[in-house]
Design a protein around this motif. Structure first.
Motif, PDB file in Angstrom:
ATOM      1  N   THR A 101     -52.861   1.646 -14.227  1.00 16.25           N
ATOM      2  CA  THR A 101     -52.058   2.954 -13.568  1.00 16.25           C
ATOM      3  C   THR A 101     -50.653   2.717 -13.537  1.00 16.25           C
ATOM      4  OG1 THR A 101     -54.036   3.396 -12.389  1.00 16.25           O
ATOM      5  CG2 THR A 101     -52.356   4.763 -11.508  1.00 16.25           C
ATOM      6  N   VAL A 102     -49.837   3.691 -14.058  1.00 17.58           N
ATOM      7  CA  VAL A 102     -48.495   3.565 -14.186  1.00 17.58           C
ATOM      8  C   VAL A 102     -47.827   4.755 -13.523  1.00 17.58           C
ATOM      9  CG1 VAL A 102     -48.651   2.199 -15.939  1.00 17.58           C
ATOM     10  CG2 VAL A 102     -48.028   4.332 -16.320  1.00 17.58           C
ATOM     11  N   GLU A 103     -46.593   4.693 -13.133  1.00 14.80           N
ATOM     12  CA  GLU A 103     -45.833   5.992 -12.696  1.00 14.80           C
ATOM     13  C   GLU A 103     -44.547   6.076 -13.765  1.00 14.80           C
ATOM     14  OE1 GLU A 103     -44.254   7.510  -8.336  1.00 14.80           O
ATOM     15  OE2 GLU A 103     -44.062   5.297  -8.678  1.00 14.80           O
ATOM     16  N   VAL A 104     -44.547   7.342 -13.811  1.00  8.40           N
ATOM     17  CA  VAL A 104     -43.295   7.733 -14.780  1.00  8.40           C
ATOM     18  C   VAL A 104     -42.640   8.372 -13.846  1.00  8.40           C
ATOM     19  CG1 VAL A 104     -42.529   8.676 -16.759  1.00  8.40           C
ATOM     20  CG2 VAL A 104     -44.932   7.770 -16.578  1.00  8.40           C
ATOM     21  N   ALA A 105     -41.476   7.844 -13.384  1.00 11.19           N
ATOM     22  CA  ALA A 105     -40.716   8.541 -12.572  1.00 11.19           C
ATOM     23  C   ALA A 105     -39.033   7.934 -12.763  1.00 11.19           C
ATOM     24  CB  ALA A 105     -40.883   8.366 -11.176  1.00 11.19           C
ATOM     25  N   GLY A 106     -38.047   9.024 -12.523  1.00 11.65           N
ATOM     26  CA  GLY A 106     -36.585   8.504 -12.663  1.00 11.65           C
ATOM     27  C   GLY A 106     -36.265   8.380 -14.179  1.00 11.65           C
ATOM     28  N   VAL A 107     -34.890   8.740 -14.361  1.00 15.08           N
ATOM     29  CA  VAL A 107     -34.483   8.710 -15.685  1.00 15.08           C
ATOM     30  C   VAL A 107     -33.251   7.887 -15.696  1.00 15.08           C
ATOM     31  CG1 VAL A 107     -35.003  10.953 -16.409  1.00 15.08           C
ATOM     32  CG2 VAL A 107     -32.785  10.714 -15.373  1.00 15.08           C
ATOM     33  N   GLU A 108     -32.985   7.111 -16.752  1.00 17.69           N
ATOM     34  CA  GLU A 108     -31.883   6.214 -17.081  1.00 17.69           C
ATOM     35  C   GLU A 108     -31.080   6.502 -18.485  1.00 17.69           C
ATOM     36  OE1 GLU A 108     -29.018   4.825 -15.902  1.00 17.69           O
ATOM     37  OE2 GLU A 108     -30.263   3.678 -14.494  1.00 17.69           O
ATOM     38  N   TYR A 109     -30.012   5.942 -18.672  1.00 20.81           N
ATOM     39  CA  TYR A 109     -29.528   6.000 -20.039  1.00 20.81           C
ATOM     40  C   TYR A 109     -29.090   4.703 -20.674  1.00 20.81           C
ATOM     41  CZ  TYR A 109     -25.307   5.282 -17.373  1.00 20.81           C
ATOM     42  OH  TYR A 109     -24.036   4.903 -16.312  1.00 20.81           O
TER      43      TYR A 109
END
Length: 437
Positions: free
Chosen positions: A301-309
């Motif tokens: 179970t993983v969480e996909v959250a936040g963005v980065e460059y």
């Protein structure tokens, strides 16, 4: 006053100016030079055609041995000083909202120790080469079989058969190559084992050099295209275009296809069914050896959250990605990814790009402007020209408004061997094989 005795050049460096402080013990230790020269691979000072193949099992201080192809299309090797810092991936430091590159301070090198290629004549070392392949003894001498994908035959034959003739002449062997388009084995025959070994080594160098120039055909991936994730991604896209469409370079063409959201673990060049089958079999061995033990036989179970460059200037972005992490805070996903890549690199099916797999899901990429099926690794595999063709975008406002955007949670239950430039019925990449948890 007693004069110091002049240093003598070691045999295998008799044609290179001496002294070279500190290099003598590094280069002669282990017999690697003798092993390569025994394969009729000359040590050259001429520039080699990119890419070069480093001998990773020969780290001697800050030196590296590289195999490659000379400008005359002949296999050879050179010795170079290792770079102390990856120029394209420097360490970044954030100070008061600004990002700075951290440059390493190096001591002034001795004038003869600057980076250069070394040239040497034939040596008198007697180390026996260590074969990693089988040379069979026959009634008429010796032979060795090489499994080579048919698209590579032309590189061994060369223009008007010149490469093949030169290999046969210089190693005193006969090389039998299947007809174009017919999968089979290349057979090397000759009267002397050393000639067979030399021919096989030189063919391996040629194949490795040309394989690195091929665009990748497959990649290991985790699919992130579950309906809930796709829905949140489309919401992210809509809000970005609503709030940031006036920023330089921002347009709807930058966004990933929601059906193809994924994590890329590593890329592969698989040129025939035999190599695809080999990759599938290796996946299953990885499942038995460590994946089931790490995953505990259950989906992650993983969480996909936040963005980065990717780069160090948010005003000039090429890739924006969503961050992925285990919901329970463990590093099990990272462990599986790293060990899978390590196994595939060791098998020769994959090239090592980084020390660790960077877990990320690309959501915006400037490569998508011209080719929606492209991905962030395309530019590194097809040459430098693609960087010039990319139009960057200003992502400052995107980071300001969506830095902590939550895409949702997902159950990862399989590693897929995905085929590039393809789609299945769900819209995701076609799968050539997979490892199920």
């Amino acid at each position: 006053m007693r004069r110091p005795r002049p240093r003598r050049s070691p045999p295998c460096f008799s044609r290179f100016p001496w002294p070279l402080p500190g290099f003598r013990s590094q280069l002669l230790r282990g017999g690697v030079i003798a092993h390569l020269e025994a394969q009729n691979l000359p040590l050259t000072a001429q520039p080699l055609r990119a890419p070069l193949t480093p001998l990773t099992n020969y780290p001697r201080g800050n030196l590296r041995i590289y195999l490659g192809i000379s400008l005359q299309n002949r296999p050879c090797f050179c010795i170079r000083r290792r770079s102390r810092m990856d120029v394209l991936r420097p360490t970044l430091i954030r100070i008061e909202g600004r990002v700075y590159r951290k440059n390493l301070i190096q001591e002034q090198p001795y004038q003869h120790e600057e980076e250069q290629d070394f040239f040497a004549g034939p040596g008198d070392c007697t180390d026996e080469p260590c074969d990693t392949f089988v040379v069979e003894e026959t009634e008429n001498g010796f032979q060795c079989r090489v499994e080579v994908p048919s698209p590579f035959y032309k590189y061994i034959i060369g223009k008007k058969g010149e490469t093949k003739k030169r290999l046969e002449t210089e190693t005193r062997t006969s090389i039998s190559i299947p007809k174009p388009g017919v999968e089979g084995e290349i057979v090397i025959t000759g009267q002397h084992r050393s000639g067979i070994t030399s021919a096989r080594t030189r063919i391996d160098v040629l194949l490795d050099s040309f394989r690195k120039k091929q665009p990748f055909t497959h990649f290991l991936s985790f699919a992130l295209n579950q309906p809930a994730i796709q829905e949140r991604f489309l919401q992210f896209k809509e809000e970005v275009l609503e709030k940031c469409s006036k920023d330089h370079g921002v347009s709807s063409s930058l966004f990933q296809n929601p059906a193809k959201l994924h994590l890329t673990l590593g890329t592969l060049v698989l040129l025939n069914e035999q190599e695809i089958q080999k990759a599938c079999e290796l996946l299953q061995r990885c499942k038995e050896d460590f994946v089931d033990q790490i995953a505990g036989g259950k989906p992650l179970t993983v969480e996909v959250a936040g963005v980065e460059y990717m780069n160090d200037d948010p005003a000039v972005m090429d890739v924006l990605y969503a961050k992925v992490r285990m919901k329970d805070g463990s590093d099990r996903l990272q462990m599986i990814a790293d060990q899978l890549v390590e196994r595939f690199v060791a098998s020769g099916l994959m090239l090592k790009e980084w020390d660790r797999v960077k877990l990320h899901a690309t959501v915006m990429n400037t490569l998508f402007r011209k080719d929606p099926s492209a991905d962030e690794r395309n530019s590194t595999m097809t040459g430098k020209s693609s960087f010039k063709e990319r139009e960057s975008f200003n992502g400052r406002n995107i980071l300001k408004h969506f830095e902590h955007f939550h895409f949702g949670e997902v159950q990862l239950d399989a590693v897929r061997l995905s085929q590039r430039f393809s789609s299945d019925t769900s819209g995701y990449y076609a799968t050539s094989g997979q490892l199920n948890f």
